[in-house]
Design a protein around this motif. Structure first.
Motif, mmCIF file in Angstrom:
data_model
loop_
_atom_site.group_PDB
_atom_site.id
_atom_site.type_symbol
_atom_site.label_atom_id
_atom_site.label_comp_id
_atom_site.label_asym_id
_atom_site.label_seq_id
_atom_site.Cartn_x
_atom_site.Cartn_y
_atom_site.Cartn_z
ATOM 1 N N TRP A 171 2.523 9.108 -13.324
ATOM 2 C CA TRP A 171 3.424 9.301 -12.187
ATOM 3 C C TRP A 171 2.668 9.137 -10.872
ATOM 4 O O TRP A 171 3.121 8.457 -9.962
ATOM 5 N N TRP A 172 1.481 9.753 -10.766
ATOM 6 C CA TRP A 172 0.680 9.612 -9.549
ATOM 7 C C TRP A 172 0.306 8.156 -9.312
ATOM 8 O O TRP A 172 0.283 7.689 -8.171
ATOM 9 N N GLN A 173 0.000 7.403 -10.354
ATOM 10 C CA GLN A 173 -0.346 5.984 -10.197
ATOM 11 C C GLN A 173 0.834 5.232 -9.582
ATOM 12 O O GLN A 173 0.661 4.415 -8.679
ATOM 13 N N SER A 174 2.031 5.497 -10.048
ATOM 14 C CA SER A 174 3.228 4.874 -9.491
ATOM 15 C C SER A 174 3.422 5.282 -8.027
ATOM 16 O O SER A 174 3.728 4.439 -7.173
ATOM 17 N N LEU A 175 3.238 6.568 -7.744
ATOM 18 C CA LEU A 175 3.382 7.044 -6.373
ATOM 19 C C LEU A 175 2.378 6.372 -5.441
ATOM 20 O O LEU A 175 2.717 5.990 -4.313
ATOM 21 N N LEU A 176 1.136 6.220 -5.892
ATOM 22 C CA LEU A 176 0.130 5.577 -5.056
ATOM 23 C C LEU A 176 0.457 4.110 -4.809
ATOM 24 O O LEU A 176 0.142 3.567 -3.746
ATOM 25 N N GLY A 177 1.108 3.456 -5.760
ATOM 26 C CA GLY A 177 1.577 2.085 -5.525
ATOM 27 C C GLY A 177 2.584 2.041 -4.391
ATOM 28 O O GLY A 177 2.544 1.156 -3.527
ATOM 29 N N ASP A 178 3.491 3.023 -4.368
ATOM 30 C CA ASP A 178 4.467 3.106 -3.274
ATOM 31 C C ASP A 178 3.777 3.457 -1.957
ATOM 32 O O ASP A 178 4.152 2.952 -0.894
ATOM 33 N N LEU A 179 2.761 4.317 -2.006
ATOM 34 C CA LEU A 179 1.979 4.625 -0.807
ATOM 35 C C LEU A 179 1.311 3.364 -0.288
ATOM 36 O O LEU A 179 1.311 3.093 0.919
ATOM 37 N N ALA A 180 0.740 2.556 -1.174
ATOM 38 C CA ALA A 180 0.076 1.313 -0.774
ATOM 39 C C ALA A 180 1.045 0.394 -0.047
ATOM 40 O O ALA A 180 0.700 -0.181 0.995
ATOM 41 N N ASP A 181 2.266 0.280 -0.562
ATOM 42 C CA ASP A 181 3.275 -0.547 0.098
ATOM 43 C C ASP A 181 3.613 0.003 1.484
ATOM 44 O O ASP A 181 3.731 -0.752 2.451
ATOM 45 N N THR A 182 3.778 1.307 1.583
ATOM 46 C CA THR A 182 4.104 1.944 2.874
ATOM 47 C C THR A 182 2.979 1.742 3.886
ATOM 48 O O THR A 182 3.229 1.363 5.030
ATOM 49 N N ALA A 183 1.757 1.952 3.467
ATOM 50 C CA ALA A 183 0.608 1.810 4.380
ATOM 51 C C ALA A 183 0.437 0.360 4.817
ATOM 52 O O ALA A 183 0.157 0.088 5.982
ATOM 53 N N ALA A 184 0.622 -0.581 3.893
ATOM 54 C CA ALA A 184 0.444 -1.986 4.218
ATOM 55 C C ALA A 184 1.581 -2.496 5.101
ATOM 56 O O ALA A 184 1.355 -3.342 5.961
ATOM 57 N N ASP A 185 2.809 -1.990 4.919
ATOM 58 C CA ASP A 185 3.939 -2.413 5.748
ATOM 59 C C ASP A 185 3.613 -2.267 7.223
ATOM 60 O O ASP A 185 3.858 -3.151 8.019
ATOM 61 N N ALA A 186 3.050 -1.133 7.601
ATOM 62 C CA ALA A 186 2.757 -0.879 9.002
ATOM 63 C C ALA A 186 1.591 -1.730 9.479
ATOM 64 O O ALA A 186 1.555 -2.129 10.636
ATOM 65 N N SER A 187 0.626 -2.038 8.615
ATOM 66 C CA SER A 187 -0.498 -2.852 9.076
ATOM 67 C C SER A 187 -0.117 -4.308 9.238
ATOM 68 O O SER A 187 -0.812 -5.045 9.902
ATOM 69 N N ASP A 188 1.004 -4.737 8.639
ATOM 70 C CA ASP A 188 1.459 -6.116 8.780
ATOM 71 C C ASP A 188 2.250 -6.343 10.068
ATOM 72 O O ASP A 188 2.517 -7.469 10.432
ATOM 73 N N ARG A 189 2.631 -5.269 10.711
ATOM 74 C CA ARG A 189 3.463 -5.407 11.920
ATOM 75 C C ARG A 189 2.679 -5.864 13.109
ATOM 76 O O ARG A 189 1.543 -5.707 13.277
#
Length: 165
Positions: A147-165
């Protein structure tokens, strides 16, 4: 707390440690996905949020406005690490787990952070407790780590979304 009692998961995030820490804490409501197997209160799922800084808390807020305190922040050291208590409803006073999160800069040319989650103390929670679902410790830890591995994947997407802006 012993190594036997911990769940350990790590993932690289395409962001600086500052951004990864911010996404983990300030934006937990965006990336945290409730899991019916690991609910804080039985039969309820809400939105997680940190009250930041030393003396803050990790809380879950429900649609009726009620709040469950998951735990107090024990260490708040942006952008390097975070430690927070982690309790589920029904834990007795002597039952407590602790979440440690590290944010290590591992990027050479591109910003990258290894986010490491270590969740200690599950050996203090008996298998018959509702939070353990009768699983032996090693099976429970495996399911919780997945479950934590899945959550960290979602965290990675969230963190990268803002760095792409």
């Amino acid at each position: 707390m012993t190594d036997r009692s911990r769940v350990l998961v790590a993932l690289r995030v395409r962001a600086t440690p500052e951004r990864a820490f911010e996404a983990f804490t300030a934006e937990i409501g965006r990336w945290w996905q409730p899991n019916s197997l690991f609910q804080f209160t039985v039969g309820r799922s809400g939105t997680l949020a940190f009250e930041p800084g030393p003396g803050g808390r990790l809380i879950e807020t429900y649609s009726d406005g009620s709040i469950f305190t998951i735990g107090a922040i024990r260490v708040w050291e942006p952008p390097d690490r975070l430690v927070v208590g982690w309790r589920q409803a029904g834990f007795s006073d002597d039952q407590d787990t602790e979440l440690h999160v590290r944010f290590d800069d591992v990027g050479d040319t591109d910003p990258q952070t290894r986010v490491t989650v270590e969740h200690f103390g599950w050996d203090s929670i008996p298998p018959e407790h509702v939070s353990r679902h009768g699983f032996p410790l090693d099976i429970f830890q495996l399911r919780f780590a997945e479950w934590w591995q899945s959550l960290l994947g979602d965290l990675a997407d969230t963190a990268a979304d803002a760095s792409d802006r």
